[in-house]
Motif scaffolding. Structure first.
Motif, PDB file in Angstrom:
ATOM      1  N   ASP A 111      25.609  78.500  41.685  1.00  0.00           N
ATOM      2  CA  ASP A 111      24.510  78.092  40.516  1.00  0.00           C
ATOM      3  C   ASP A 111      25.811  78.117  39.482  1.00  0.00           C
ATOM      4  N   GLU A 112      26.928  79.162  39.752  1.00  0.00           N
ATOM      5  CA  GLU A 112      27.813  79.708  38.736  1.00  0.00           C
ATOM      6  C   GLU A 112      28.998  78.191  39.298  1.00  0.00           C
ATOM      7  N   MET A 113      29.268  78.037  40.149  1.00  0.00           N
ATOM      8  CA  MET A 113      30.159  77.091  40.521  1.00  0.00           C
ATOM      9  C   MET A 113      29.833  75.637  40.526  1.00  0.00           C
ATOM     10  N   ALA A 114      28.542  75.313  39.979  1.00  0.00           N
ATOM     11  CA  ALA A 114      27.702  73.873  39.798  1.00  0.00           C
ATOM     12  C   ALA A 114      28.085  73.781  38.617  1.00  0.00           C
ATOM     13  N   ALA A 115      27.719  74.739  37.607  1.00  0.00           N
ATOM     14  CA  ALA A 115      28.281  74.570  36.249  1.00  0.00           C
ATOM     15  C   ALA A 115      29.561  74.373  36.178  1.00  0.00           C
ATOM     16  N   LEU A 116      30.671  74.767  36.712  1.00  0.00           N
ATOM     17  CA  LEU A 116      31.635  74.586  36.040  1.00  0.00           C
ATOM     18  C   LEU A 116      31.780  73.368  34.995  1.00  0.00           C
ATOM     19  N   SER A 117      32.700  73.241  34.276  1.00  0.00           N
ATOM     20  CA  SER A 117      32.208  71.730  33.378  1.00  0.00           C
ATOM     21  C   SER A 117      33.240  70.692  34.509  1.00  0.00           C
ATOM     22  N   GLY A 118      34.106  70.936  35.027  1.00  0.00           N
ATOM     23  CA  GLY A 118      35.142  69.697  35.589  1.00  0.00           C
ATOM     24  C   GLY A 118      34.072  68.957  36.537  1.00  0.00           C
ATOM     25  N   PHE A 119      32.559  69.963  36.701  1.00  0.00           N
ATOM     26  CA  PHE A 119      31.812  70.065  37.964  1.00  0.00           C
ATOM     27  C   PHE A 119      30.378  68.784  36.948  1.00  0.00           C
ATOM     28  N   ALA A 120      30.050  70.180  36.573  1.00  0.00           N
ATOM     29  CA  ALA A 120      28.769  69.764  35.607  1.00  0.00           C
ATOM     30  C   ALA A 120      28.989  68.534  34.371  1.00  0.00           C
ATOM     31  N   GLY A 121      30.233  68.060  34.069  1.00  0.00           N
ATOM     32  CA  GLY A 121      30.457  67.363  33.343  1.00  0.00           C
ATOM     33  C   GLY A 121      31.197  66.185  33.783  1.00  0.00           C
ATOM     34  N   LEU A 122      31.083  66.639  34.968  1.00  0.00           N
ATOM     35  CA  LEU A 122      31.886  64.507  34.902  1.00  0.00           C
ATOM     36  C   LEU A 122      30.958  63.515  35.662  1.00  0.00           C
ATOM     37  N   HIS A 152      40.568  57.925  40.249  1.00  0.00           N
ATOM     38  CA  HIS A 152      41.508  59.422  40.588  1.00  0.00           C
ATOM     39  C   HIS A 152      41.814  60.367  38.984  1.00  0.00           C
ATOM     40  N   LEU A 153      41.237  60.152  38.072  1.00  0.00           N
ATOM     41  CA  LEU A 153      40.540  60.499  37.235  1.00  0.00           C
ATOM     42  C   LEU A 153      39.276  62.572  37.836  1.00  0.00           C
ATOM     43  N   ALA A 154      38.476  61.991  39.199  1.00  0.00           N
ATOM     44  CA  ALA A 154      37.784  63.205  39.823  1.00  0.00           C
ATOM     45  C   ALA A 154      38.686  63.292  41.083  1.00  0.00           C
ATOM     46  N   GLN A 155      39.917  63.539  40.891  1.00  0.00           N
ATOM     47  CA  GLN A 155      39.984  63.925  42.680  1.00  0.00           C
ATOM     48  C   GLN A 155      40.009  65.353  43.012  1.00  0.00           C
ATOM     49  N   GLY A 156      39.202  66.389  42.073  1.00  0.00           N
ATOM     50  CA  GLY A 156      39.105  67.966  42.666  1.00  0.00           C
ATOM     51  C   GLY A 156      37.414  67.296  42.906  1.00  0.00           C
ATOM     52  N   ALA A 157      36.289  66.946  42.286  1.00  0.00           N
ATOM     53  CA  ALA A 157      35.150  66.102  43.072  1.00  0.00           C
ATOM     54  C   ALA A 157      35.144  65.695  44.163  1.00  0.00           C
ATOM     55  N   LEU A 158      36.140  64.953  44.532  1.00  0.00           N
ATOM     56  CA  LEU A 158      36.040  63.994  45.260  1.00  0.00           C
ATOM     57  C   LEU A 158      37.557  65.223  46.776  1.00  0.00           C
ATOM     58  N   GLU A 159      37.863  65.714  46.148  1.00  0.00           N
ATOM     59  CA  GLU A 159      38.544  66.497  47.142  1.00  0.00           C
ATOM     60  C   GLU A 159      37.104  67.356  48.230  1.00  0.00           C
ATOM     61  N   LEU A 160      36.331  67.971  46.877  1.00  0.00           N
ATOM     62  CA  LEU A 160      35.600  68.692  47.302  1.00  0.00           C
ATOM     63  C   LEU A 160      34.219  68.082  48.104  1.00  0.00           C
ATOM     64  N   MET A 161      33.579  67.511  48.530  1.00  0.00           N
ATOM     65  CA  MET A 161      32.975  66.736  48.963  1.00  0.00           C
ATOM     66  C   MET A 161      33.846  66.641  50.637  1.00  0.00           C
ATOM     67  N   ALA A 162      35.668  65.931  50.076  1.00  0.00           N
ATOM     68  CA  ALA A 162      35.732  65.808  51.511  1.00  0.00           C
ATOM     69  C   ALA A 162      35.838  66.954  52.173  1.00  0.00           C
ATOM     70  N   ARG A 163      35.956  67.916  51.338  1.00  0.00           N
ATOM     71  CA  ARG A 163      35.538  69.529  52.911  1.00  0.00           C
ATOM     72  C   ARG A 163      34.539  69.576  53.267  1.00  0.00           C
ATOM     73  N   GLN A 166      27.348  59.140  44.296  1.00  0.00           N
ATOM     74  CA  GLN A 166      27.571  60.132  45.887  1.00  0.00           C
ATOM     75  C   GLN A 166      26.661  61.035  45.511  1.00  0.00           C
ATOM     76  N   GLY A 167      25.376  60.794  45.566  1.00  0.00           N
ATOM     77  CA  GLY A 167      24.209  61.195  45.527  1.00  0.00           C
ATOM     78  C   GLY A 167      24.019  63.012  45.186  1.00  0.00           C
ATOM     79  N   ASN A 168      23.466  63.930  45.356  1.00  0.00           N
ATOM     80  CA  ASN A 168      23.379  64.703  44.234  1.00  0.00           C
ATOM     81  C   ASN A 168      24.672  65.898  44.228  1.00  0.00           C
ATOM     82  N   PHE A 169      25.371  65.374  43.987  1.00  0.00           N
ATOM     83  CA  PHE A 169      26.879  65.573  43.060  1.00  0.00           C
ATOM     84  C   PHE A 169      26.372  67.689  43.058  1.00  0.00           C
TER      85      PHE A 169
END
Lengths: 517, 129
Positions: free
Chosen positions: A120-131, A138-149, A357-360
């Motif tokens: 829950d703590e990871m999902a609440a990181l503002s870069g994820f939760a606020g996206l 090109h502004l969501a590279q971290g989220a896309l990288e997480l999905m790829a991994r 992209q699904g339930n991110f």
């Protein structure tokens, strides 16, 4: 009668039938703290929480701002409450709830494992939760990288080649997989309209087949509780698109002939759809890809510890072998010099099944779970889940024998003779468990077992918890013989006693109506 | 468990009146007891053809959803419409007011494949073991 009094007071939160009476414990002089009135019933005109805007700038004129066409004046009886009233209302309801965070929850087939707070703590990181979902790639590279991994991790765990994270739940994953099977056969110029499903299958399997336009053919499992390759060969024809099978199956036993079954299917041009609902037995131990599966769906809310139901949406990624990759839902993740992007260039794709992209948030939690445990940790989790189920099965054997002689995987299906000996049903046993502070196991499923109790402890419980469950089950067995009426009328300690399920299903009251004096 | 004589019984726990022209079909007392309280029933329409051993309807109880199989083949002549509103009648009176459909029998020799009350009772007793 005491039980009746309880029913009546509980009627305030039940409201499922028109007979629900207002609290009758008023006779005792004080309201029952366990009874929770509806927000509508607590309402009083003019009451509200703080309304800073109204005090500072006056009441806004909605019609002037929105236009009269967007304003309704026909809503009456909207509840008006103070903030503490609302807070207490929902907190009380939450206390009446049963949940994995409160109690042991061995609900078979559902894998109600503990959901670690770290996720829950990871999902609440503002870069994820606020996206925002419309954020350009090109502004969501971290989220896309997480999905790829996560896609890569799930491909590794299942032994498959490509993954889609789109589906919003297990059943939608099933539909996605079946639509892909249809598209695959269509592309090869073959109109195959039948899907074989074993008689032990979850109800979602035939439902998904029907929704995807297939006709269901039922395969009978043998006396030992598994599917034989001979039975599949008997049912195979050029009209069969796929076999849809859960492994371990719903009796909690591993399908020993799965490889031979896959061979028989592939020989006739049919696909093996492996329902990953019971993957919690297999992490790091066995891979569906090695069993010959062409399509697998995973339930992140089961196996990968993301919340169930009211706790959050599900997620049902689909993994496939190379020959089915062109049909995966699009857009898919693509990578070029500029980094990750959404790739729509898949002309044979079955298209979109889910917005964005699904339930991110669930994807973040699942990825966090996988990283926190690591490869060996996941294998250990599955082994513990199997150990816990077999421990419970063995300890309960004298009172509740297993429905099968085969070794259990992550869950066990037990039976009992209390119906015959004492007129106490499986439902009665389940209800009585509530009095011991334990959520009941799944009951009357799979359908091939008479009066089944399906118990899935998961890997997260201590031995003490398992022992207390066994003790409760043994006590209920003795009670059923010495005082069957007590078991038949359970639960006795909850705000709500036995609800009338039949009446609620036959004549559901789906809308609360104010009673006007 | 009530198993009246004079009726024919199927392995799938349906009963049928052994009449040659129009036969009445329902589920047995044992079937309703095993299902528990019935909350919903789905039946075919008048004029539909049903064939022996194929599902012709669905019964849903608080425990499970089950198919109802045709004990013999024929064309639906009448449907017990009252069950749609009050499916509990099947629990209360499975051999009487809880009947499901009446069919025009297409091949009365199919009745010979079914069990009589004693054979059915024996089968249920074996299943219970």
């Amino acid at each position: 009668m005491a039980a009746e009094g309880k029913m009546a007071s509980a009627g305030r939160i039940a409201r499922s039938t028109e007979e629900a009476e207002p609290s009758s414990v008023a006779a005792a002089g004080a309201p029952d703290v366990r009874s929770v009135p509806l927000l509508f019933e607590e309402s009083a005109a003019g009451r509200s929480g703080a309304d800073v805007a109204a005090r500072a700038i006056g009441e806004p004129d909605a019609a002037a701002i929105l236009g009269t066409g967007l304003c309704r004046d026909d809503i009456t009886g909207f509840p008006e409450l103070s903030e503490p009233q609302v807070m207490r209302h929902f907190l009380r309801l939450s206390q009446l709830n049963f949940g994995q965070a409160f109690q042991f929850y061995p609900l078979g087939s559902c894998t109600m494992k503990y959901n670690p707070v770290l996720n829950d703590e990871m999902a609440a990181l503002s870069g994820f939760a606020g996206l925002h979902p419309m954020t350009p790639a090109h502004l969501a590279q971290g989220a896309l990288e997480l999905m790829a991994r996560l896609e890569a991790a799930l491909a590794e765990i299942t032994g498959m080649d490509a993954v889609s994270l789109h589906p919003a739940a297990g059943a939608q994953g099933e539909l996605t997989g079946l639509l892909m099977a249809r598209a695959y056969h269509h592309k090869r110029g073959a109109a195959r309209h039948k899907v074989i499903i074993p008689d032990t299958a979850h109800g979602t399997n035939p439902a998904s087949c029907t929704l995807a336009g297939f006709e269901v053919v039922v395969a009978k499992s043998n006396r030992r509780g598994f599917l034989e390759a001979a039975e599949i060969r008997r049912l195979l024809s050029d009209e069969v698109a796929a076999l849809m099978v859960t492994n371990p199956n719903t009796l909690g036993i591993f399908e020993p002939e799965i490889a031979a079954i896959a061979g028989a299917l592939h020989e006739r041009g049919a696909l093996l759809y492996l329902d990953g609902a019971n993957m919690n037995a297999l992490l790091g131990v066995a891979k569906p890809g090695h069993m010959g599966a062409d399509i697998v769906q995973l339930n992140l809310h089961k196996t990968f510890a993301t919340p169930h139901g009211g706790g959050g949406p599900g997620a049902g990624p689909v993994a496939v072998k190379k020959h089915l990759e062109p049909f995966l839902p699009a857009p898919r993740l693509g990578r070029d010099a500029g980094g990750w992007r959404l790739d729509y260039g898949w002309p044979d794709s079955i298209g979109r099944l889910r917005a964005f992209q699904g339930n991110f948030g669930m994807l973040v939690r699942a990825y966090s779970f996988i990283l926190a445990l690591g490869g060996n940790g996941l294998a250990e989790a599955s082994r513990f889940a199997i150990l816990a189920a077999n421990y419970v099965r063995k300890r309960l054997e004298p009172h509740y024998p297993s429905a099968t002689r085969e070794p259990s995987m992550h869950e066990c299906v037990l039976t009992h003779d209390l119906e015959k000996r004492a007129g106490v049903s499986t439902l009665d046993i389940a209800k009585r468990l509530l009095d011991f502070g334990i959520h009941p196991p799944t009951i009357y499923f799979p359908l091939v077992v008479h009066g089944a109790l399906m118990i899935e402890p998961t890997e997260t419980e201590t031995r003490e918890t398992l022992d207390s469950f066994v003790a409760a089950m043994e006590k209920i067995y003795d009670e059923a013989l010495s005082n069957p009426e007590m078991v038949r009328t359970a639960p006795h300690t909850l705000a709500l006693s036995r609800v009338d399920e039949a009446h609620a299903a036959r004549r559901p009251v789906l809308r609360w109506q104010p009673t006007r004096a | 468990m009530e198993v009246p004589p004079g009726l024919k019984y199927s392995k799938e726990h349906e009963w049928v009146t052994a009449e040659e022209s129009v036969a009445t079909i329902g589920i047995t007392d044992h079937a309703q007891d095993q299902l528990g309280e019935i909350v919903y029933i789905e039946l075919p329409s008048v004029g539909e053809k049903i064939s022996k051993d194929d599902p012709f309807g669905v019964v849903e109880s608080v425990k499970a959803v089950s198919d109802i199989y045709a004990p013999i083949s024929g064309t639906v002549a009448e449907v017990n419409e009252g069950l749609r509103e009050s499916p509990e009648v099947i629990n209360e009176d499975p051999y009487g007011d809880g009947w499901l459909i009446k069919i025009r029998v297409s091949d009365s020799s199919e009745l010979d494949d079914l069990m009589d009350n004693e054979e059915y009772e024996e089968m249920v007793a074996k299943e219970k073991e």
